[in-house]
Design a protein around this motif. Structure first.
Motif, PDB file in Angstrom:
ATOM      1  N   GLU A  28       0.847  -1.186   0.000  1.00 53.49           N
ATOM      2  CA  GLU A  28       0.000   0.000   0.000  1.00 53.49           C
ATOM      3  C   GLU A  28       0.885   1.240   0.000  1.00 53.49           C
ATOM      4  N   PRO A  29       0.381   2.358  -0.551  1.00 56.51           N
ATOM      5  CA  PRO A  29       1.211   3.568  -0.658  1.00 56.51           C
ATOM      6  C   PRO A  29       1.365   4.322   0.654  1.00 56.51           C
ATOM      7  N   VAL A  30       2.584   4.803   0.892  1.00 56.56           N
ATOM      8  CA  VAL A  30       2.880   5.697   2.009  1.00 56.56           C
ATOM      9  C   VAL A  30       3.822   6.759   1.463  1.00 56.56           C
ATOM     10  N   GLY A  31       3.286   7.926   1.163  1.00 54.10           N
ATOM     11  CA  GLY A  31       4.112   8.983   0.583  1.00 54.10           C
ATOM     12  C   GLY A  31       4.634   8.578  -0.777  1.00 54.10           C
ATOM     13  N   LEU A  32       5.946   8.531  -0.932  1.00 54.83           N
ATOM     14  CA  LEU A  32       6.582   8.167  -2.192  1.00 54.83           C
ATOM     15  C   LEU A  32       7.049   6.714  -2.172  1.00 54.83           C
ATOM     16  N   GLU A  33       6.553   5.952  -1.228  1.00 57.14           N
ATOM     17  CA  GLU A  33       6.961   4.556  -1.094  1.00 57.14           C
ATOM     18  C   GLU A  33       5.751   3.635  -1.033  1.00 57.14           C
TER      19      GLU A  33
END
Length: 283
Positions: free
Chosen positions: A136-141
């Motif tokens: 799942e996305p977290v910021g740019l990661e």
């Protein structure tokens, strides 16, 4: 006519450019009255520990977090009292305790996507013979939130909770492919784009091309761009509004697969898995 008269007559109050700019700058510079800096410091200390920094001294924690030694001492003492950090009696070095996992577990147990995706990840792992991952996305990661492992050798351990950059991974590029072009470009520009291996693409235009290609074929690839010997084939998961919420990917090792073979045999399975999960969460 003064400002009040002008507004009462249906017009807009005239605001000079200088006044408008000054007020805007002042508002952006004002501290958030609800923001808790003590909590921020506590989280910074917890994030300072990693595979590289398994144990840390008070001075090292202060240096990594940018705190003064006295501020770091108060923060660490609080975390130690609460049971999230422990100190070795001889070395005086601090480490995280298993209690920290409670926070992550609470998220995993409450995440409906993980529950929906689990049987499909199991099917993907069985059909492909490779470990199936949900991120799942977290910021740019992208962060690993679920993983169905097989007994086959994998060159790199990627446990649940690990974060990987979007720009050079199959799951990240698959996720980006569902976003508008301007947002994709902005996120790529903001990414550090470090050359993790000799194969890592770091040029924004080149990465953007891979993202666009994913839109056409339904999956994205990573050919030893994050880790040597490790490839990736991923597809995005979308909700009922067509918005990306995560991605599924497998990581076939270069010792067992060529990129062409992975694209031919694994990509259809990954696409089907992502589609099945997307369909399930849409209902």
């Amino acid at each position: 006519m003064n400002r009040q008269d002008h507004q009462e007559n249906g017009g807009e109050a005239p605001v000079s450019g200088t006044e408008s700019g000054t007020e805007s700058d002042e508002k952006s510079a004002r501290p958030d009255p609800l923001f808790n800096q003590s909590l921020e410091k506590g989280l910074e200390v917890l994030r300072a520990f990693s595979a590289v920094h398994r144990t840390l001294t008070l001075a090292e924690l202060a240096g990594l977090t940018g705190m003064t030694k006295s501020s770091a001492q108060r923060t660490v003492h609080t975390l130690e009292t609460l049971g999230y950090v422990a100190k070795h009696p001889q070395t005086r070095r601090f480490r995280l305790t298993p209690k920290v996992m409670e926070i992550g577990y609470n998220y995993l147990s409450a995440d409906a996507l993980i529950q929906v995706a689990s049987p499909y990840l199991s099917q993907l792992a069985n059909a492909s013979g490779e470990t199936a991952n949900l991120t799942e996305p977290v910021g740019l990661e992208m962060v690993y939130v679920a993983q169905l492992m097989t007994s086959k050798y994998i060159p790199v351990l990627t446990p649940v909770g690990m974060r990987i950059p979007m720009y050079c991974t199959s799951s990240g590029r698959a996720y980006l492919s569902k976003l508008p072009d301007d947002q994709v470009m902005a996120m790529l520009e903001d990414s550090a784009r470090v050359a993790r291996t000799p194969s890592t693409l770091t040029d924004v235009a080149a990465i953007f091309e891979r993202v666009v290609a994913c839109r056409k074929v339904g999956y994205a690839c990573n050919n030893e761009e994050l880790f040597l010997g490790d490839m990736g084939v991923g597809a995005a998961i979308v909700n009922s509004q067509g918005q990306a919420v995560g991605a599924v990917h497998v990581s076939p090792p270069a010792s067992r697969w060529s990129m062409a073979e992975a694209q031919k045999k694994l990509a259809p399975m990954v696409i089907e898995c992502a589609w099945a999960i997307s369909r399930s969460i849409a209902h």
